[in-house]
Each structure stands twice: as structure tokens, then as C-alpha cells.
Write an enzyme that holds these catalytic residues in place. Structure first.
Site, PDB file in Angstrom:
ATOM      1  N   GLU A  47      25.850 -32.859  34.697  1.00  0.00           N
ATOM      2  CA  GLU A  47      26.928 -32.380  35.556  1.00  0.00           C
ATOM      3  C   GLU A  47      27.348 -30.950  35.225  1.00  0.00           C
ATOM      4  OE1 GLU A  47      31.716 -33.298  36.032  1.00  0.00           O
ATOM      5  OE2 GLU A  47      30.488 -34.356  34.558  1.00  0.00           O
TER       6      GLU A  47
ATOM      7  N   GLY B 137      29.469 -43.457  27.833  1.00  0.00           N
ATOM      8  CA  GLY B 137      29.905 -43.594  29.220  1.00  0.00           C
ATOM      9  C   GLY B 137      31.328 -43.110  29.358  1.00  0.00           C
TER      10      GLY B 137
ATOM     11  N   ARG C 117      20.786 -41.452  22.453  1.00  0.00           N
ATOM     12  CA  ARG C 117      20.175 -40.222  22.964  1.00  0.00           C
ATOM     13  C   ARG C 117      18.820 -39.923  22.338  1.00  0.00           C
ATOM     14  NH1 ARG C 117      23.306 -37.108  25.939  1.00  0.00           N
ATOM     15  NH2 ARG C 117      25.580 -37.132  25.751  1.00  0.00           N
TER      16      ARG C 117
ATOM     17  N   THR D 163      20.733 -36.960  32.458  1.00  0.00           N
ATOM     18  CA  THR D 163      21.867 -37.518  31.736  1.00  0.00           C
ATOM     19  C   THR D 163      21.595 -38.978  31.440  1.00  0.00           C
ATOM     20  OG1 THR D 163      24.193 -38.188  31.856  1.00  0.00           O
ATOM     21  CG2 THR D 163      23.080 -37.871  33.938  1.00  0.00           C
ATOM     22  N   ILE D 164      21.890 -39.392  30.227  1.00  0.00           N
ATOM     23  CA  ILE D 164      21.725 -40.812  29.907  1.00  0.00           C
ATOM     24  C   ILE D 164      22.771 -41.644  30.630  1.00  0.00           C
ATOM     25  CG2 ILE D 164      20.707 -40.310  27.639  1.00  0.00           C
ATOM     26  CD1 ILE D 164      23.370 -41.259  26.388  1.00  0.00           C
ATOM     27  N   ASP D 165      23.869 -41.013  31.081  1.00  0.00           N
ATOM     28  CA  ASP D 165      24.948 -41.751  31.736  1.00  0.00           C
ATOM     29  C   ASP D 165      24.618 -42.159  33.171  1.00  0.00           C
ATOM     30  OD1 ASP D 165      26.593 -41.595  29.509  1.00  0.00           O
ATOM     31  OD2 ASP D 165      27.474 -39.692  30.132  1.00  0.00           O
TER      32      ASP D 165
ATOM     33  N   GLU E  45      32.668 -46.040  26.167  1.00  0.00           N
ATOM     34  CA  GLU E  45      33.622 -45.212  25.422  1.00  0.00           C
ATOM     35  C   GLU E  45      34.811 -44.760  26.256  1.00  0.00           C
ATOM     36  OE1 GLU E  45      31.615 -41.692  24.097  1.00  0.00           O
ATOM     37  OE2 GLU E  45      30.827 -41.225  26.091  1.00  0.00           O
TER      38      GLU E  45
END
Length: 342
Positions: free
Chosen positions: A103, A170, A274, A125-127, A221
């Protein structure tokens, strides 16, 4: 054409696979020349470069992290930052940039494109919270790492008859928590998209103990209790205005221990999610993104982000990917809720 490549924001499995695909096709199919900018937007801001050719990308497909380095540098928060980037690109003879990031990194790319810089974006992004793409690379690897951790925690929770609270990443979106929790057979999954009732969570946990099994609670989180706020690691903001989260897992474990009378422990997966080698899915997706990105640059189709739609890679305007985050819809949460408390 001389093309710059950079990776920004948090590191992520699959970054090197994108770099490899961009360079290999760019050199062999189009005869382009590449330069790597080090440490995210800090690279073009300060003129930090490294050679980037076929030799430099050999063997990096399975490697986690990024050979270019990363940072959370925001040139729009630095006086004269945009002018410095334009000047350094001109000095390096760079005609276009491939920006690989999430982002914040792609948000900078969007603004720079509006100011006349030739940029193509690759979503990372891992999110999995970037809009306009079904999946971002790094997400599948993070979910599998979290799932494996949950699998391992089931046995120790059963052995000691205790609640285990697993805190995963997250900030605004709970995709990792949802997918890893479902795949790992968690009993409660708590997401940032919906505030949770601690009393209800305690009820689920008690029911699990009543059938002589130990509960696993997965919490993102950024999740928040109904009568509280996000738990912060500290009050400091990064250059993109984000606070550092951390601690909701420990807070929740203490609450559950007090309310249920059963021992509760916390496991914070943190940056483990990650790191390491990317899954096959992420390697393939990263490679496909990279191949499409260099095609877009070669065709002069700037201001675009690569996106996965179904099984196809398409190009969308950068603003579509960064304008609004993709969060877990309530309907998806309700689909999962049938498993809670069993």
C-alpha cells in the site's frame, strides 16, 4: 531502455522472484538494461544503486527477502524528495521504474506517476489487503507458515491442558488470521474487521475444555475488543503514519486465564511469517507478475499495477490498488463462524 527496479516496505517471500522475472525477460526478450535501487524509495532518493543483470538474478528464485534491500522511506515526507528522485533518475539515465511493494510503496508510485515519473507497480504484501487483485504474493507463504505453527501448537496445548493464543500479522485486514485459523483448525479467529467480545471468546474456550480438548485462539495484531482499543507496541509513527502494533495476544491470554481459570499462553509469530523460502504458489505468481510488469514497461503502459483476476494477470490503474484496502467481508467471517466453539 534503462529501467530501475526497487522493493519497498516489509520484506516478503517472492520479491526476488519478481526481480528475476523482470530482469531475465527484459534483457533476453527486449534488450533492456537494468539498475537496482537499494532500500526502497531511499534508493532513488539518495542515488543508492547496485548492478542488476542476468548474473545478479541467478539462483534467487527460492530466496526469501530481497536482494535489493528495503525500507519504509516516504519521499513525500522529505523536503525536496520528489525533485531529488527525478534528478537521480535523470543522472542514472533511468527511463522507467518498476516499483514492487504494498500500500505505501505503491501509494508513492501512484503520486510520482501523477507528477510525470514513468512507473509500473507490482503488488506485494503478506496481508493480502491490496485492492484490485485477488491475491498478492507472499500471502500464501505467510498463511502456510502460520498454519504449520498452529498444527504444532495443538499437540502442546492438549498435553498441558492450556489455551494457546496465536497472534499473527494483520493491521487492518484479517486475511492471514482467517485463512490460517481455518486451515489450522483454530477454535476462535479474531479479525480487525469486527470487534470481539472477550466474554464470548471465554465461553468458546470453556466449551472446548468441556469436551476435553484444548483451545487454539488465532488473533490478528489489529483486532480490538468491544470495549477497548488496538494494543500498541509504542506510540511512535513511521513515515507513512502507521503505529507499531503488538501485544493483543498477551492481553487476550491474560483475560482468558482470568475468566476461565485455565492457564493461557501466547505465541507471537511476528516476522517469522515474512521470512524463508516462498511457496510454489507465490513463486509462480511473483514470476507472472514480473513478466507482465516488464511487458507493460516495454509497451509504455505506465501508471499501472499488475493484478490477479481469477487465473489471469491483468493491468489496472495504480490508484485502484492503493485507493482503498481490501478487508475481509462480513459474509466471509460468518461463513467461518460455524466452526467456532466446537
Amino acid at each position: 531502455m534503462r529501467i530501475g527496479v526497487l522493493t519497498g516496505g516489509g520484506d516478503c517471500p517472492g520479491l526476488n522472484a519478481v526481480i528475476r522475472a523482470v530482469v531475465r525477460k527484459g534483457v533476453t526478450a527486449y534488450g533492456h538494461e537494468f539498475v537496482g535501487f537499494r532500500d526502497g524509495w531511499k534508493g532513488p532518493l539518495e542515488g543508492l544503486t547496485k548492478p542488476l543483470g542476468i548474473a545478479e538474478v541467478r539462483g534467487i528464485l527460492p530466496r526469501g527477502g530481497t536482494i535489493l534491500g528495503s525500507s519504509r522511506t516516504n519521499p513525500f515526507k522529505i523536503e525536496g524528495g520528489v525533485e531529488k528522485i527525478k534528478a537521480n533518475l535523470a543522472e542514472q539515465g533511468v527511463d522507467a521504474l518498476v516499483a514492487i511493494g504494498g500500500e505505501d510503496t505503491l501509494g508513492v508510485a501512484t503520486k510520482l506517476h501523477d507528477l510525470g515519473v514513468n512507473v509500473v507497480g507490482v503488488p506485494k504484501t503478506i496481508d493480502n489487503d491490496l485492492n484490485a487483485t485477488d491475491f498478492t504474493f507472499g500471502f500464501d507463504t505467510a498463511v502456510n507458515i502460520a498454519m504449520e505453527a498452529i498444527d504444532r501448537l495443538h499437540t502442546t496445548a492438549e498435553s498441558h491442558h492450556r489455551t494457546l493464543v496465536v497472534e499473527v500479522m494483520g493491521r487492518h485486514a484479517g486475511w492471514i488470521a482467517l485463512h490460517a485459523g481455518l486451515a489450522g483448525g483454530a477454535n476462535v479467529i479474531l479479525l480487525p474487521e469486527r470487534k470481539f467480545d472477550v466474554e464470548q471468546v471465554a465461553t468458546y474456550v470453556t466449551k472446548r475444555f468441556q469436551v476435553e480438548y484444548a483451545p487454539i485462539v488465532v488473533v490478528a495484531e489489529g483486532a480490538q475488543p468491544l470495549d477497548g482499543q488496538m494494543v500498541l507496541h509504542n506510540q511512535e509513527l513511521d513515515s507513512f503514519g502507521h503505529v507499531r502494533l503488538g501485544g493483543i495476544g498477551q492481553w487476550l491470554a491474560e483475560q482468558l486465564e482470568e475468566k476461565t481459570g485455565k492457564e493461557a499462553r501466547t505465541v507471537v509469530l511476528g516476522h517469522i511469517q515474512r521470512g524463508g523460502t516462498p511457496t510454489a504458489f507465490d513463486r509462480v505468481l511473483s514470476t507472472r507478475f514480473g513478466l507482465q510488469a516488464i511487458d507493460a514497461v516495454h509497451e509504455g503502459d505506465f501508471g499501472k499495477m499488475m493484478a490477479l483476476r481469477g487465473t489471469d494477470i491483468v493491468r489496472v490503474p495504480l490508484i485502484e490498488g492503493t485507493g482503498e484496502l481490501k478487508t475481509v467481508p462480513l459474509s466471509r467471517y460468518e461463513e467461518a463462524e460455524v466452526f467456532f466453539g466446537n
